[in-house]
Enzyme design. Structure first.
Site, PDB file in Angstrom:
ATOM      1  N   HIS A  74      -1.224  -3.317  -3.091  1.00 15.97           N
ATOM      2  CA  HIS A  74      -1.874  -1.537  -3.163  1.00 15.97           C
ATOM      3  C   HIS A  74      -1.512  -0.558  -4.428  1.00 15.97           C
ATOM      4  O   HIS A  74      -1.866   0.190  -4.328  1.00 15.97           O
ATOM      5  CB  HIS A  74      -1.041  -1.275  -2.112  1.00 15.97           C
ATOM      6  CG  HIS A  74      -2.124  -0.576  -0.564  1.00 15.97           C
ATOM      7  ND1 HIS A  74      -2.056  -0.128   0.192  1.00 15.97           N
ATOM      8  CD2 HIS A  74      -3.651   0.335  -1.939  1.00 15.97           C
ATOM      9  CE1 HIS A  74      -3.655   0.629   0.877  1.00 15.97           C
ATOM     10  NE2 HIS A  74      -4.273   0.871  -0.670  1.00 15.97           N
ATOM     11  N   ASP A 115      -4.897   0.922   6.848  1.00 14.46           N
ATOM     12  CA  ASP A 115      -3.736   0.649   6.941  1.00 14.46           C
ATOM     13  C   ASP A 115      -2.417   0.209   7.664  1.00 14.46           C
ATOM     14  O   ASP A 115      -2.574   1.593   8.115  1.00 14.46           O
ATOM     15  CB  ASP A 115      -2.860   1.446   5.502  1.00 14.46           C
ATOM     16  CG  ASP A 115      -1.914   0.471   4.567  1.00 14.46           C
ATOM     17  OD1 ASP A 115      -1.172  -0.783   5.284  1.00 14.46           O
ATOM     18  OD2 ASP A 115      -1.588   0.474   3.120  1.00 14.46           O
ATOM     19  N   HIS A 169       1.218   0.829   7.100  1.00  8.18           N
ATOM     20  CA  HIS A 169       1.563   1.519   6.355  1.00  8.18           C
ATOM     21  C   HIS A 169       1.274   3.166   5.450  1.00  8.18           C
ATOM     22  O   HIS A 169       0.177   2.883   5.739  1.00  8.18           O
ATOM     23  CB  HIS A 169       2.288   0.433   5.559  1.00  8.18           C
ATOM     24  CG  HIS A 169       3.081  -0.962   5.402  1.00  8.18           C
ATOM     25  ND1 HIS A 169       1.830  -2.136   5.886  1.00  8.18           N
ATOM     26  CD2 HIS A 169       4.359  -1.194   5.989  1.00  8.18           C
ATOM     27  CE1 HIS A 169       2.602  -3.488   6.052  1.00  8.18           C
ATOM     28  NE2 HIS A 169       3.727  -2.503   6.386  1.00  8.18           N
ATOM     29  N   ASP A 218       2.437   3.746   2.664  1.00  7.06           N
ATOM     30  CA  ASP A 218       2.564   4.439   1.319  1.00  7.06           C
ATOM     31  C   ASP A 218       2.674   5.779   0.302  1.00  7.06           C
ATOM     32  O   ASP A 218       2.661   6.005   0.000  1.00  7.06           O
ATOM     33  CB  ASP A 218       1.297   3.666   0.500  1.00  7.06           C
ATOM     34  CG  ASP A 218       0.802   2.342   1.275  1.00  7.06           C
ATOM     35  OD1 ASP A 218       1.868   1.694   1.730  1.00  7.06           O
ATOM     36  OD2 ASP A 218      -0.071   1.772   1.316  1.00  7.06           O
ATOM     37  N   HIS A 246       3.689  -1.187  -4.178  1.00  8.67           N
ATOM     38  CA  HIS A 246       2.998  -0.948  -3.633  1.00  8.67           C
ATOM     39  C   HIS A 246       3.419  -0.444  -1.891  1.00  8.67           C
ATOM     40  O   HIS A 246       2.440   0.385  -1.528  1.00  8.67           O
ATOM     41  CB  HIS A 246       2.153  -3.126  -3.058  1.00  8.67           C
ATOM     42  CG  HIS A 246       2.893  -3.324  -2.054  1.00  8.67           C
ATOM     43  ND1 HIS A 246       2.856  -4.582  -1.672  1.00  8.67           N
ATOM     44  CD2 HIS A 246       4.645  -2.900  -2.169  1.00  8.67           C
ATOM     45  CE1 HIS A 246       4.188  -4.587  -1.206  1.00  8.67           C
ATOM     46  NE2 HIS A 246       4.861  -3.783  -0.780  1.00  8.67           N
ATOM     47  N   ASP A 254      -6.466  -1.803   3.081  1.00  4.65           N
ATOM     48  CA  ASP A 254      -5.365  -3.065   2.871  1.00  4.65           C
ATOM     49  C   ASP A 254      -5.596  -3.800   4.040  1.00  4.65           C
ATOM     50  O   ASP A 254      -5.735  -3.448   5.145  1.00  4.65           O
ATOM     51  CB  ASP A 254      -3.761  -2.051   3.223  1.00  4.65           C
ATOM     52  CG  ASP A 254      -3.188  -2.933   2.721  1.00  4.65           C
ATOM     53  OD1 ASP A 254      -3.187  -3.910   3.171  1.00  4.65           O
ATOM     54  OD2 ASP A 254      -1.577  -2.897   2.366  1.00  4.65           O
ATOM     55  N   ASP A 256      -3.789  -5.894   5.792  1.00  8.01           N
ATOM     56  CA  ASP A 256      -2.913  -5.516   6.635  1.00  8.01           C
ATOM     57  C   ASP A 256      -3.047  -5.278   7.585  1.00  8.01           C
ATOM     58  O   ASP A 256      -1.887  -4.736   8.552  1.00  8.01           O
ATOM     59  CB  ASP A 256      -0.749  -5.773   6.369  1.00  8.01           C
ATOM     60  CG  ASP A 256      -0.762  -4.987   5.271  1.00  8.01           C
ATOM     61  OD1 ASP A 256      -1.445  -3.091   6.312  1.00  8.01           O
ATOM     62  OD2 ASP A 256       0.020  -4.324   4.555  1.00  8.01           O
ATOM     63  N   GLU A 265      -4.421  -6.691  -1.445  1.00  7.10           N
ATOM     64  CA  GLU A 265      -3.770  -7.214   0.005  1.00  7.10           C
ATOM     65  C   GLU A 265      -3.730  -8.707  -0.046  1.00  7.10           C
ATOM     66  O   GLU A 265      -3.255  -9.273   0.740  1.00  7.10           O
ATOM     67  CB  GLU A 265      -1.788  -6.528   0.778  1.00  7.10           C
ATOM     68  CG  GLU A 265      -1.911  -5.161   0.080  1.00  7.10           C
ATOM     69  CD  GLU A 265      -0.467  -5.460  -0.871  1.00  7.10           C
ATOM     70  OE1 GLU A 265      -0.376  -6.506  -0.868  1.00  7.10           O
ATOM     71  OE2 GLU A 265       0.269  -4.761  -1.645  1.00  7.10           O
TER      72      GLU A 265
END
Length: 304
Positions: A104, A126, A128, A130, A143, A231, A233, A276
């Site tokens: 990422h 995402d 997360h 980031d 990332h 992303d 994930d 990712e």
């Protein structure tokens, strides 16, 4: 008018701590990206990959910029600077750039290029946030920092990081969707910013349609278009197993498609990235194939 899409590969794993994500662009292409985009009604051109030396080929004696605890920041800067130019060139040529990661960290380049000479919004799909910086990151993996970098948060406000700042991107036009894994400092950074954030609990309570509609409203307010950072994930690991940092409790297959379909209906997509995808961790290229499907939905694929 037929939308033109330009595919840009950025096969890097400098920003991650698990090897294999650099093979993501190849896996996504192998899953039929170009043909799926053509079937969605676009005119697609694959511009190939950036030249990214393998991690083992980096020059250990090259001068490092101020980096805090950020790992491979020099290499990340080189990749993202090159990607930013190619994203900006694509937009100038009338094409919508679709960047393929890689980890990422490539989003720094996508955002900088898309925000060059324009005001943009960004929707970050995402697990997360980031929003870590070299000082706050517990891992040093870039990332986990691209959004903070693009917004000039913390360390990234220093002149040494000008290359990473997306000058046409304001925090008030940035929306995080589907959060479920944040570091303490990262959580504080989000609270202290003008970024809008929706967790998985918000999606559970309100539904994906309402959350994405609000995200689009915030990201498009007063902007020339939006950047979508997807992303993989973001999705639950049972749906997208081939990612480096899986977190249980993500969105479902249909929720993800509904979100991308809403992006397509908005007509405001300026640039996008898929990141990712790690073929080493995937099962039968399932996650790469899902990436292709979601990209097609974002670029206008319809059932009827």
């Amino acid at each position: 008018m037929t939308r033109r899409v330009r595919i840009l590969g950025a096969p890097t794993d400098y920003g991650a701590n698990r090897r294999g994500v650099d093979m993501g662009p190849s896996a996504i292409r192998y899953a039929g990206l170009a043909s799926a985009l053509e079937a969605a009604g676009t005119s697609c051109h694959d511009a190939g990959d950036l030249s990214v030396p393998r991690m083992e080929e980096r020059d250990p004696d090259a001068e490092e910029p101020p980096a805090g605890t950020a790992r491979f920041l020099r290499e990340t800067r080189e990749v993202c600077t090159a990607l930013a130019d190619r994203v900006a060139d694509s937009i100038d040529a009338g094409a919508t750039p679709l960047a393929l990661g890689g980890d990422h960290s490539i989003a720094i380049g996508s955002l900088v290029g898309s925000a060059r000479d324009a005001r943009i919004g960004a929707i970050w799909f995402d697990a997360h946030g980031d929003m870590n910086t070299p000082t706050t990151s517990p891992s040093g993996n870039v990332h986990g920092m691209p959004l903070a970098a693009a917004l000039g948060v913390g360390d990234f406000s220093e002149a040494a990081y000008d290359w990473a700042n997306a000058v046409g991107l304001n925090a008030s036009n940035v929306v995080l969707v589907g959060l479920r894994s944040l570091d303490d400092d990262e959580r504080a950074a989000i609270h202290d910013s003008d970024v809008t954030a929706y967790t998985m609990s918000d999606i559970d309570e309100r539904g994906i349609a309402d959350v994405v509609d609000d995200a689009l409203a915030a990201a498009t307010a007063g902007t020339d278009g939006i950047h979508v950072s997807l992303d993989l994930d973001w999705l639950d690991p049972t749906v997208a197993p081939g990612v480096g940092t899986p977190v249980r409790g993500g969105v479902t297959y249909r929720e993800a498609h509904l979100a991308m379909e809403a992006v397509a209906r908005s007509g405001d997509l300026r640039s996008m990235e898929l990141v990712e995808v790690n073929p080493v961790l995937d099962q039968h290229n399932e996650t790469a194939s899902l990436s292709v499907e979601l990209a097609a939905s974002a670029f206008g694929k319809r059932v009827l």
